[in-house]
Design a protein around this motif. Sequence first.
Motif, PDB file in Angstrom:
ATOM      1  N   ARG A  34       0.714  -1.320   0.155  1.00 25.92           N
ATOM      2  CA  ARG A  34      -0.021   0.033   0.030  1.00 25.92           C
ATOM      3  C   ARG A  34       0.873   1.305   0.023  1.00 25.92           C
ATOM      4  N   ALA A  35       2.153   1.241   0.372  1.00 25.68           N
ATOM      5  CA  ALA A  35       2.804   2.350   0.641  1.00 25.68           C
ATOM      6  C   ALA A  35       3.746   2.552  -0.813  1.00 25.68           C
ATOM      7  N   GLU A  36       3.581   1.610  -1.593  1.00 22.77           N
ATOM      8  CA  GLU A  36       4.183   1.926  -2.967  1.00 22.77           C
ATOM      9  C   GLU A  36       3.586   3.008  -3.744  1.00 22.77           C
ATOM     10  N   PRO A  37       4.479   3.935  -4.468  1.00 26.10           N
ATOM     11  CA  PRO A  37       3.788   5.168  -5.062  1.00 26.10           C
ATOM     12  C   PRO A  37       2.831   4.609  -6.357  1.00 26.10           C
ATOM     13  N   GLY A  38       3.110   3.539  -6.814  1.00 32.87           N
ATOM     14  CA  GLY A  38       2.349   3.077  -7.887  1.00 32.87           C
ATOM     15  C   GLY A  38       0.900   2.519  -7.592  1.00 32.87           C
ATOM     16  N   CYS A  39       0.847   2.147  -6.235  1.00 32.49           N
ATOM     17  CA  CYS A  39      -0.075   1.378  -5.674  1.00 32.49           C
ATOM     18  C   CYS A  39      -1.588   2.138  -5.643  1.00 32.49           C
ATOM     19  N   LEU A  40      -2.779   1.810  -6.229  1.00 30.76           N
ATOM     20  CA  LEU A  40      -3.709   2.589  -6.253  1.00 30.76           C
ATOM     21  C   LEU A  40      -4.901   1.901  -4.924  1.00 30.76           C
TER      22      LEU A  40
ATOM     23  N   HIS B 132       6.143  -3.339  -8.266  1.00 31.81           N
ATOM     24  CA  HIS B 132       5.444  -4.218  -7.215  1.00 31.81           C
ATOM     25  C   HIS B 132       6.267  -5.755  -7.208  1.00 31.81           C
ATOM     26  N   VAL B 133       6.117  -6.231  -8.319  1.00 30.22           N
ATOM     27  CA  VAL B 133       6.643  -7.760  -8.443  1.00 30.22           C
ATOM     28  C   VAL B 133       8.069  -7.945  -8.112  1.00 30.22           C
TER      29      VAL B 133
END
Length: 109
Positions: free
Chosen positions: A30-36, A65-66
Motif C-alpha cells: 500500500r505504501a508503493e507510489p504506484g499502488c492505487l 511491485h513484483v
Amino acid sequence: MITITVKWDVKPEYADDYMELTREFTEATRAEPGCLWFDWSRSVDNPNEYVLVEAFRDGAAGGEHVNSEHFKKAMATHGEYAASRPKIISYEIPQDDWSELGELQMPEA
C-alpha cells in the motif's frame, strides 16, 4: 491501470490469523507510489478463502511491485499458508479508478 484479483485458499489453521500474517506485505504494498489499492476480503461462504483486489497505476508500477523485496519475501513465505495455489485474474484497463455501476437504480435525492 493494472487490476488484479487473487483468490487465496488458506489452510484452516491459518484462516483466522491470515490478515495479521499478511500485514507487513499489505502495508508495504500500500505504501508503493504506484499502488492505487490493495484490499483484502474474506469470503462469506468459505471462511478459508480470502480475495485480494489490487490495482497499480500502470504496467511499470506493477513491475516495480513484483520486483520489490516485500513481494519476493511474501512469495517465498506465504505459500506456507496456502491450501492450494492461488488463482489470479489480471488485466490492464484504460482507467485510473473505480467506475460507477450505472445499472443500479438509485432513489431520487
